[in-house]
Motif scaffolding. Sequence first.
Motif, PDB file in Angstrom:
ATOM      1  N   GLU A  39       0.826  -1.255  -0.063  1.00 36.24           N
ATOM      2  CA  GLU A  39       0.055  -0.061   0.045  1.00 36.24           C
ATOM      3  C   GLU A  39       0.828   1.356   0.121  1.00 36.24           C
ATOM      4  N   PRO A  40       0.616   2.485  -0.425  1.00 38.47           N
ATOM      5  CA  PRO A  40       1.239   3.561  -0.547  1.00 38.47           C
ATOM      6  C   PRO A  40       1.725   4.011   0.588  1.00 38.47           C
ATOM      7  N   GLY A  41       1.079   4.054   1.668  1.00 36.45           N
ATOM      8  CA  GLY A  41       1.460   4.380   2.899  1.00 36.45           C
ATOM      9  C   GLY A  41       2.576   3.972   3.606  1.00 36.45           C
ATOM     10  N   ARG A  42       2.888   2.433   3.112  1.00 36.81           N
ATOM     11  CA  ARG A  42       4.026   1.906   3.437  1.00 36.81           C
ATOM     12  C   ARG A  42       5.552   2.356   2.627  1.00 36.81           C
ATOM     13  N   ILE A  43       5.318   3.272   1.789  1.00 39.56           N
ATOM     14  CA  ILE A  43       6.392   3.775   0.951  1.00 39.56           C
ATOM     15  C   ILE A  43       6.995   5.057   1.840  1.00 39.56           C
ATOM     16  N   ALA A  44       8.190   4.898   2.358  1.00 44.34           N
ATOM     17  CA  ALA A  44       8.545   5.998   3.035  1.00 44.34           C
ATOM     18  C   ALA A  44       9.296   7.167   2.045  1.00 44.34           C
ATOM     19  N   LYS A  45       8.330   8.089   1.922  1.00 42.25           N
ATOM     20  CA  LYS A  45       8.951   9.362   0.916  1.00 42.25           C
ATOM     21  C   LYS A  45       9.762  10.207   1.682  1.00 42.25           C
ATOM     22  N   SER A  46      10.591  10.603   1.024  1.00 41.39           N
ATOM     23  CA  SER A  46      11.734  11.607   1.629  1.00 41.39           C
ATOM     24  C   SER A  46      11.394  12.889   0.867  1.00 41.39           C
ATOM     25  N   LEU A  47      11.199  13.790   1.712  1.00 36.88           N
ATOM     26  CA  LEU A  47      10.903  15.139   1.294  1.00 36.88           C
ATOM     27  C   LEU A  47      11.783  15.973   1.800  1.00 36.88           C
ATOM     28  N   THR A  48      12.425  16.796   0.850  1.00 36.87           N
ATOM     29  CA  THR A  48      13.788  17.610   1.270  1.00 36.87           C
ATOM     30  C   THR A  48      13.266  19.216   1.287  1.00 36.87           C
ATOM     31  N   PHE A  49      13.494  20.034   2.307  1.00 33.69           N
ATOM     32  CA  PHE A  49      13.449  21.429   2.559  1.00 33.69           C
ATOM     33  C   PHE A  49      14.670  22.111   2.859  1.00 33.69           C
ATOM     34  N   LYS A  50      14.401  23.337   2.776  1.00 32.21           N
ATOM     35  CA  LYS A  50      15.480  24.165   3.395  1.00 32.21           C
ATOM     36  C   LYS A  50      15.127  24.824   4.736  1.00 32.21           C
ATOM     37  N   VAL A  51      15.988  24.728   5.627  1.00 32.21           N
ATOM     38  CA  VAL A  51      15.544  25.469   6.871  1.00 32.21           C
ATOM     39  C   VAL A  51      16.952  26.349   7.299  1.00 32.21           C
ATOM     40  N   GLU A  52      16.626  27.544   7.582  1.00 28.95           N
ATOM     41  CA  GLU A  52      18.056  28.406   7.613  1.00 28.95           C
ATOM     42  C   GLU A  52      19.111  28.101   6.579  1.00 28.95           C
ATOM     43  N   ASP A  53      18.655  27.817   5.182  1.00 28.55           N
ATOM     44  CA  ASP A  53      19.560  27.676   4.291  1.00 28.55           C
ATOM     45  C   ASP A  53      20.294  26.430   4.502  1.00 28.55           C
ATOM     46  N   LYS A  54      19.849  25.562   5.297  1.00 29.76           N
ATOM     47  CA  LYS A  54      20.548  24.249   5.396  1.00 29.76           C
ATOM     48  C   LYS A  54      19.513  23.017   4.964  1.00 29.76           C
TER      49      LYS A  54
END
Length: 157
Positions: A39-54
């Motif tokens: 099921e889709p919920g079991r796929i651990a998606k990796s979301l990437t962000f910038k926080v304080e330019d890191k």
Amino acid sequence: MSYERARQYLEEKGFADRIRLFEVSSATVELAAKAVGTEPGRIAKSLTFKVEDKPVMILTAGDVKIDNAKYRHFFHAKAKMLTYDEVEPLIGHAVGGVCPFGIEPGVTVYLDDSLKRYDVVYPACGTDNSAVELSIADLEACSGYREWIDVCKGIDG
């Protein structure tokens, strides 16, 4: 190169035998769920962000979305996802294969509470046709995560 980097990292942690390679794409949650047979919920998606330019990576269940209010409360900043062109140089893996294994130094990894409802999850492994089967304890052991957080909307909204 990205796959080799992730594979070597997982080998050093003792999890390389859990890697699965597919002849079809697993670049999206839907495609990954179909390739894995889960099921889709079991796929651990990796979301990437910038926080304080890191760079920051948040692994979430595949069937949830970021809750902007929760994100802002935790990070004290508006959610700003990395652009397509920023992901590979800052994280170390291209879009479609982003995972916390063998990433660039300085990336802070968080695990979202949405994953806790599963005993086994499937993050990518550096390519758009791979996954690695991990229990939650295994994910904790090999992801290099800083802490568990709650920044997603529930599965109903």
